[in-house]
Design an enzyme around this catalytic site. Structure first.
Site, short mmCIF file in Angstrom:
data_model
loop_
_atom_site.label_atom_id
_atom_site.label_comp_id
_atom_site.label_asym_id
_atom_site.label_seq_id
_atom_site.Cartn_x
_atom_site.Cartn_y
_atom_site.Cartn_z
N HIS A 138 -14.94 12.11 10.45
CA HIS A 138 -14.34 11.46 11.62
C HIS A 138 -14.50 9.94 11.58
O HIS A 138 -13.52 9.19 11.71
CB HIS A 138 -15.01 12.05 12.87
CG HIS A 138 -14.38 11.67 14.16
ND1 HIS A 138 -14.78 10.57 14.90
CD2 HIS A 138 -13.40 12.25 14.88
CE1 HIS A 138 -14.07 10.50 16.01
NE2 HIS A 138 -13.22 11.51 16.03
N MET A 164 -14.04 17.39 0.23
CA MET A 164 -14.67 16.73 1.37
C MET A 164 -13.60 16.32 2.38
O MET A 164 -12.47 16.02 2.03
CB MET A 164 -15.42 15.47 0.91
CG MET A 164 -16.54 15.70 -0.09
SD MET A 164 -18.04 16.36 0.66
CE MET A 164 -18.70 14.87 1.44
N ASP A 200 -10.78 2.14 -0.26
CA ASP A 200 -9.96 1.39 0.69
C ASP A 200 -10.76 0.80 1.84
O ASP A 200 -10.19 0.22 2.76
CB ASP A 200 -8.86 2.31 1.26
CG ASP A 200 -7.49 1.66 1.22
OD1 ASP A 200 -7.38 0.51 0.77
OD2 ASP A 200 -6.52 2.31 1.64
N ASN A 258 0.84 -1.20 0.00
CA ASN A 258 0.00 0.00 0.00
C ASN A 258 0.88 1.25 0.00
O ASN A 258 1.76 1.38 0.85
CB ASN A 258 -0.90 -0.02 1.24
CG ASN A 258 -1.70 -1.30 1.33
OD1 ASN A 258 -2.69 -1.47 0.64
ND2 ASN A 258 -1.24 -2.24 2.16
N ASP A 266 -10.03 9.11 4.38
CA ASP A 266 -10.77 10.37 4.50
C ASP A 266 -11.99 10.27 3.59
O ASP A 266 -12.10 9.35 2.76
CB ASP A 266 -9.86 11.52 4.05
CG ASP A 266 -10.35 12.89 4.49
OD1 ASP A 266 -11.32 12.95 5.28
OD2 ASP A 266 -9.78 13.90 4.04
N LEU A 267 -12.92 11.19 3.73
CA LEU A 267 -14.02 11.25 2.77
C LEU A 267 -13.43 11.45 1.37
O LEU A 267 -12.59 12.33 1.17
CB LEU A 267 -14.97 12.39 3.10
CG LEU A 267 -15.80 12.24 4.38
CD1 LEU A 267 -16.70 13.46 4.56
CD2 LEU A 267 -16.64 10.97 4.36
N ASP A 319 -20.30 6.43 15.17
CA ASP A 319 -19.57 7.68 14.96
C ASP A 319 -20.45 8.65 14.18
O ASP A 319 -21.67 8.63 14.30
CB ASP A 319 -18.25 7.37 14.24
CG ASP A 319 -17.14 8.32 14.62
OD1 ASP A 319 -17.18 9.48 14.18
OD2 ASP A 319 -16.22 7.90 15.34
N VAL A 350 -8.53 -1.86 3.75
CA VAL A 350 -8.23 -3.10 3.04
C VAL A 350 -6.77 -3.12 2.58
O VAL A 350 -6.24 -2.11 2.12
CB VAL A 350 -9.17 -3.25 1.83
CG1 VAL A 350 -8.92 -4.59 1.12
CG2 VAL A 350 -10.63 -3.15 2.26
N SER A 357 -9.71 9.59 19.90
CA SER A 357 -10.53 9.07 18.80
C SER A 357 -9.72 8.18 17.88
O SER A 357 -10.28 7.34 17.17
CB SER A 357 -11.11 10.22 17.97
OG SER A 357 -12.18 10.83 18.64
N ASN A 377 -13.90 28.28 48.67
CA ASN A 377 -15.13 27.95 49.38
C ASN A 377 -15.20 28.73 50.70
O ASN A 377 -14.20 28.93 51.40
CB ASN A 377 -15.24 26.46 49.65
CG ASN A 377 -13.96 25.84 50.18
OD1 ASN A 377 -12.94 25.85 49.49
ND2 ASN A 377 -14.03 25.28 51.37
#
Length: 624
Positions: free
Chosen positions: A139, A327, A111, A53, A321-322, A102, A150, A360, A603
């Site tokens: 996210h 995006m 992917d 990859n 990512d988107l 999410d 993948v 996250s 206090n």
């Protein structure tokens, strides 16, 4: 009965896979798992990662060689999940379903698509496609890539690249976040019930204490218990929070000013869902092998996992990512200095990003690791898998020291107390830190231990034991010479897996309080560190809309520090008021960007411990 040996488990897995599914770079050939005497650690000469990859070499969380993740500088080699041997032996998450709860999941991402199974849900539209349409809702797609991108020679590679994903967009801006939708996504539906891992990369920041006794929280607790304890149960992985320095609450960003002790503003125990025993709560580690600058911490932390920093000066997480350059995190007009961004040659379609971070990211790092263990040992219980992860974890940042708080008591005595522990060893020999839990996940070592693991005895949940505190013993002195303390005794011979405490008290400035629990063996665990974010009492109620509170009411906290100790004997709760000076908190209005300063005044009267309750979860000590 012992589990099947690791070599046999891996051989069985390999026999089910076409050889083409384990893609290998030159010199990183598949292994059988039977190689005698091989070093499977982070410094092994055999250490390499299969896969072709193109962005994989920058995924430091898979294998940290000091690469920079497209930021200005790299991290320190070896600070990763140590999963190279698992991948080389074909342990890839096959057979494990993971739910990503999410803001959405781009199910057609090149992917991710091959690892997306039916059953996702868009809670806004009611359809089975949770793909976001808002360009700022990336996210969940980034989380999903960390878990199970993948291994297809396209972009990145997931921690468990053969695991199967579902997405539920509860965090979409248009979601009503109805309780029925949370239950549906988290295992109480035919669609989600067969997920073995539930990834929860979300949390709550508060300025006033929250009770864990709400109906909604109780329903989720019962569901998590049922799903965890069933045969081939589910693991619920939860983010600790990103509030070490600042939090967002009520339309404001708040942070403490001044040069006080370096304590967390947001203690992870302040989120009620983080004190749920069934949630495995995770803090974040960066590529240098120390706490990510933002990561919340606390006694409820079970493990630390890779989360990174911001992807500009030092690495964040390279992940999906988107799709598209208009995006997600990576856009053509992206101002980020991360070199992957802005229509780079490596990612001309802007389908990936190099700035994903936070607990996250540590959460899907843990979800992916859990999927690998489940893939190799599908019949082990979730409690057994947690035990293996705890016992195999790496004690990173070994010189990590406690944070000390010094104050002058009401009688003029200078007292130095721990505001937060460093690494400490409990009476059962387990190393623990509220910053790192039991340490950084080590997948290879966990698999190695699993080969000879003896399953834990059945879980025993002792009933809540409530102690009312009255008279002079209840007084919490302002900067007192000694803590207010109360004890209770447990007669049951139980080996501890976790301890929960609920506290009710009155106090006019809650962040002054240090709350500790002491076990029969003398191990001390700080449940709530002082100078935290519980500043609601000091806020202008009318101007800012916060609600004043008298103190804590059955606020639940959890500690993992007593893991493996005996529960039998006397337990002691200690509450100390450690400050009487004036402090300040900065508030930034997120809409107007106007900044104001809040003064926290001391206090006016002593506090009062009303009651506390203790519950131990563990197993029969005579069968350990």
């Amino acid at each position: 009965m012992k589990q099947t040996s690791l070599a046999l488990a891996i051989t069985a897995l390999l026999s089910t896979l076409p050889s083409a599914l384990v893609q290998a770079n030159e010199g990183c050939a598949p292994l059988t798992g039977k190689e005698s005497g091989m070093d499977i650690g982070r410094s092994s000469t055999e250490r390499c990662l299969p896969g072709a990859n193109p962005l994989q070499d920058q995924q430091w969380y898979l294998l940290n060689s000091g690469q920079d993740g497209f930021s200005a500088r790299g991290g320190i080699a070896g600070n990763d999940l140590n999963l190279w041997w698992a991948h080389r032996t074909g342990v890839l998450g096959q057979g494990v379903n993971v739910a990503v709860v999410d803001d959405g999941l781009a199910i057609a991402h090149p992917d991710l698509a091959d690892n997306v199974r039916p059953g996702s849900k868009n809670v806004v539209t009611g359809s089975d496609d949770p793909t976001p349409t808002d360009p700022d809702t990336a996210h969940g797609t980034s989380v999903s890539g960390i878990i199970a991108a993948v291994d297809n020679a396209i972009g990145t590679k997931g921690i468990a690249p053969r695991a199967q994903l579902q997405g539920f967009n509860l965090l979409d801006d248009n979601s009503q976040q109805l309780q029925k939708d949370w239950l549906y996504a988290l295992g109480d539906s035919n669609a989600s019930r067969d997920n073995r891992v539930f990834n929860q990369s979300y949390g709550m920041s508060v300025v006033d204490p929250r009770s864990a006794n709400s109906l909604d929280q109780s329903q989720l607790d019962r569901l998590f218990e049922q799903q965890t304890l069933k045969a081939q149960g589910a693991a619920y992985i939860k983010a600790a929070g990103n509030g070490f320095n600042k939090i967002a609450a009520g339309g404001y960003v708040l942070n403490r000013t001044g040069n006080g002790p370096k304590l967390p503003f947001e203690n992870s125990n302040l989120d009620p869902s983080n004190s749920n025993f069934w949630n495995l709560v995770v803090s974040a580690l960066n590529a240098d092998g120390v706490r990510s600058s933002y990561s919340s911490v606390g006694s409820n932390i079970f493990l630390s996992a890779t989360g990174g920093e911001y992807g500009t000066d030092t690495p964040a997480m390279v992940t999906t990512d988107l799709p598209g350059c208009d995006m997600g995190y990576n856009r053509t007009d992206d101002p980020s200095t991360n070199r992957l961004h802005g229509n780079s040659q490596l990612d001309a379609s802007c389908d990936y990003n190099g700035v994903m971070n936070g607990t996250s990211s540590a959460t899907p790092s843990t979800s992916g690791a859990m999927a690998l263990l489940m893939s190799a040992y599908p019949d082990l219980s979730v409690r057994d898998l947690r035990d293996l992860l705890a016992r195999s974890a790496t004690r990173v940042d070994a010189k990590h020291q406690p944070v000390m708080v010094s104050y002058t008591s009401s009688t003029g005595k200078v007292r130095d107390v721990k505001g937060l522990e460093g690494w400490e060893r409990n009476a059962a020999g387990m190393w623990f830190s509220p910053t790192y839990g039991f340490g950084l996940i080590d997948v290879n070592k966990a698999l190695e231990l699993a080969a000879n693991h003896q399953p834990l005895p059945p879980l025993v949940q002792l009933p809540w034991q409530k102690i009312n505190v009255t008279g002079s013993a209840a007084a919490i002195a302002d900067v007192g010479n000694s803590p207010t303390s109360s004890t209770t005794r447990i007669a049951t011979p139980l080996t501890v897996e976790a301890v929960q405490v609920m506290v009710s008290l009155d106090h006019q400035r809650l962040p002054d309080l240090l709350i500790e629990l002491v076990s029969p063996a003398g191990t001390r665990s700080i449940l709530l560190s002082p100078f935290n974010s519980l500043v609601g009492q000091s806020l202008d109620q009318q101007q800012l809309g916060f609600v004043r509170t008298k103190g804590l009411r059955d606020m639940r906290m959890l500690s993992n520090k007593f893991y493996g100790e005996s529960a039998q004997g006397t337990w002691r709760l200690e509450v100390t008021d450690v400050a009487n000076g004036t402090r300040q908190v900065s508030l930034l209005n997120r809409e107007t960007r106007e900044r104001t300063t809040l003064t926290e005044r001391n206090n006016r009267q002593p506090g009062k411990l009303i009651s506390w309750s203790l519950r131990v979860l563990g197993h029969d000590a005579n069968r350990s």
